[in-house]
Scaffold this motif. Structure first.
Motif, PDB file in Angstrom:
ATOM      1  N   TRP A  82      36.222 -21.442  28.351  1.00 21.96           N
ATOM      2  CA  TRP A  82      37.116 -21.855  29.440  1.00 21.96           C
ATOM      3  C   TRP A  82      38.287 -22.719  28.957  1.00 21.96           C
ATOM      4  O   TRP A  82      39.033 -23.265  29.762  1.00 21.96           O
ATOM      5  N   TYR A 112      42.258 -15.901  32.741  1.00 20.47           N
ATOM      6  CA  TYR A 112      42.003 -17.054  33.611  1.00 20.47           C
ATOM      7  C   TYR A 112      42.683 -18.306  33.036  1.00 20.47           C
ATOM      8  O   TYR A 112      42.963 -18.390  31.842  1.00 20.47           O
ATOM      9  N   LEU A 114      43.272 -22.184  31.738  1.00 23.10           N
ATOM     10  CA  LEU A 114      42.519 -22.913  30.717  1.00 23.10           C
ATOM     11  C   LEU A 114      42.734 -24.423  30.824  1.00 23.10           C
ATOM     12  O   LEU A 114      43.685 -24.894  31.447  1.00 23.10           O
ATOM     13  N   GLN A 123      38.396 -22.389  36.364  1.00 22.98           N
ATOM     14  CA  GLN A 123      38.388 -21.173  35.558  1.00 22.98           C
ATOM     15  C   GLN A 123      37.411 -20.142  36.131  1.00 22.98           C
ATOM     16  O   GLN A 123      37.705 -18.941  36.194  1.00 22.98           O
TER      17      GLN A 123
END
Length: 207
Positions: A82, A112, A114, A123
């Motif tokens: 993530w 996604y 970060l 995330q």
């Protein structure tokens, strides 16, 4: 090992910048990785590649040319805890391109947000929003995806077992975390190639 030396150098450089107040360590590390490995979307003779948006989240889409009218569908989430990486990195681009070609499947690689831009669970919410959009009838129809042949990267072993899918656990004595992304040049990791090929073979047998 060259990979270890390069990664340690990047991490130490990012830690130093963070300690000096110049940049968040994760932000600088991502900038360095992006400068070296992020590539633009480009198609080839077998796979059409475009950058799009899925559920409001940037996504790189890989569509195989020819093959079956209805395709398998896979939503893919890159590694990095993530905090690091991008679905637009050369290593993930090559992996998704190979999956699209070998499996005759539409692959959607999600970018996604970060750390430090967001903190968990933002995330996860990005991944969930992209997954919901991926499973929508509009997206499935637009990309000619078979609704009976879908794979969501958020489905872990227990959920697959509950769905009646046989789950195997492969152990590689020479394996290391994220070895699959080092399967291509310049690293050409043998264990990375084995794990990648076994992963694609498993998808082919179960999807």
């Amino acid at each position: 090992m060259l990979v270890d030396a390069v990664l340690r150098t990047l991490v130490h450089t990012s830690d130093m910048a963070h300690a000096l107040g110049l940049s968040h360590r994760a932000s600088l590390l991502n900038q360095l990785v992006s400068w070296a490995d992020v590539i633009e979307a480009h198609s080839c003779s077998t796979v059409h590649v475009t950058d799009s948006v899925l559920g409001g989240v940037p996504t790189r889409v890989f569509q195989p040319k020819g093959g079956r009218k209805l395709k398998r569908g896979i939503i893919y989430f890159h590694g990095g805890g993530w905090a690091l990486g991008s679905g637009r990195m050369r290593s993930y681009d090559r992996l998704c391109r190979k999956m699209a070609k070998d499996l005759d499947a539409v692959i959607m690689s999600v970018d996604y947000r970060l750390v430090p831009e967001v903190v968990f669970p933002d995330q996860y919410h990005d991944a969930l929003a992209a997954s919901r959009a991926f499973l929508s009838s509009q997206v499935l129809e637009h990309y000619s995806i078979d609704p009976e042949r879908l794979y969501d990267g958020l489905m872990y072993a227990r959920r697959l077992q509950d769905a009646g899918v046989t789950v195997t656990s492969d152990h590689y004595e020479d394996g290391f975390h994220a070895c699959m992304v080092f399967a291509y040049t310049p690293m050409m990791s043998s264990v990375g190639q084995r794990s990648m090929n076994n992963f694609i073979r498993w998808l082919d047998q179960n999807l």
